[in-house]
Design an enzyme around this catalytic site. Sequence first.
Site, short mmCIF file in Angstrom:
data_model
loop_
_atom_site.label_atom_id
_atom_site.label_comp_id
_atom_site.label_asym_id
_atom_site.label_seq_id
_atom_site.Cartn_x
_atom_site.Cartn_y
_atom_site.Cartn_z
CB ALA A 188 82.02 51.04 10.77
CG ASP A 189 81.71 44.56 7.89
OD1 ASP A 189 82.00 44.91 6.72
OD2 ASP A 189 81.11 43.51 8.16
CB VAL A 190 76.56 46.25 7.54
CG1 VAL A 190 75.15 45.70 7.69
CG2 VAL A 190 76.51 47.77 7.43
#
Length: 303
Positions: free
Chosen positions: A256-258
């Site tokens: 989920a890391d931007v």
Amino acid sequence: MLLEDQQVIDKQWYIKLVPPAEFSFSECLTFLGRSSQEILHVLMDDAFYKLIKVHDESILIKVFREEHYLRIEFPATIPNQEFRLLAAQYVWELLDLSQDLQSFYKVARKDPILSPLIKKHFGLRIIGIPDLFEALCWAIMGQQINLSFAYTLKRRFVENFGEKFTYKDESYWLFPTPEKIAQLDISELTCLQFTSRKAEYILGIAKLMAEGTLTKEELCHTDAQQLLLNIRGVGKWTADYVRMKCLLDPSAFPIADVGLHNAIKAQVGLDKKPTIEEIEEMAFNWKGWEGYATFYLWRSLYD
């Protein structure tokens, strides 16, 4: 992770480490120098300086490349042999030098996203955060804010509650201990612009670690993901990040890391950031090496 005799050369006032063939110190320095706001290490003259704690004693180390070795010097003092070897062990873990990257490179060479990255940044290794409390705090600080402000919070946190050592007019800092933070009130963090929720999370984790309920050793010998998810304030991204950066689990995947999304968008040439489902499909062949794939994609953002 224990150093073998052939991997360390102890010369009393300095130590040499013999790193694996797949290692680039210059790539590690690039990562360590990614922010001018960093407070926990100092880069000077193709070396990094870092203050570490060994058996309650603060030791300043200088790490640089010398021919085929990594050289660790002790600028401020000459510690005894046990402390020197523990300092060497710290650097070995910090740079993830126990990891055999041959299998990762075999996978990456066949992957259209990773192949150009490993050619460009060959020898890059995950730069870890050996201290569990620091890793958890840093992950929580970074939740839902930009990286620049996360560094601002860390600097304030360290300068207010950490230990400082001055050598030749340069300040070196240790990250605050959980015992120190566990004694604080929420207001002492909110006045530094922590949200009340983040302050609560950090104080809660500090208390767990100060009382011995949460330890790195326990995480290494159990289902770390589930144990981390049971901690208030730790969601899946935070748990994956801590497993990747503190436990050095190459399969940890902060999907989920931007930053990961932005890196994939740029590498693939997409018009918009990929969905989780699209990333899962792209990462199908990364299994077991998702953490390293993520780290190399993060590295592409600094170009």
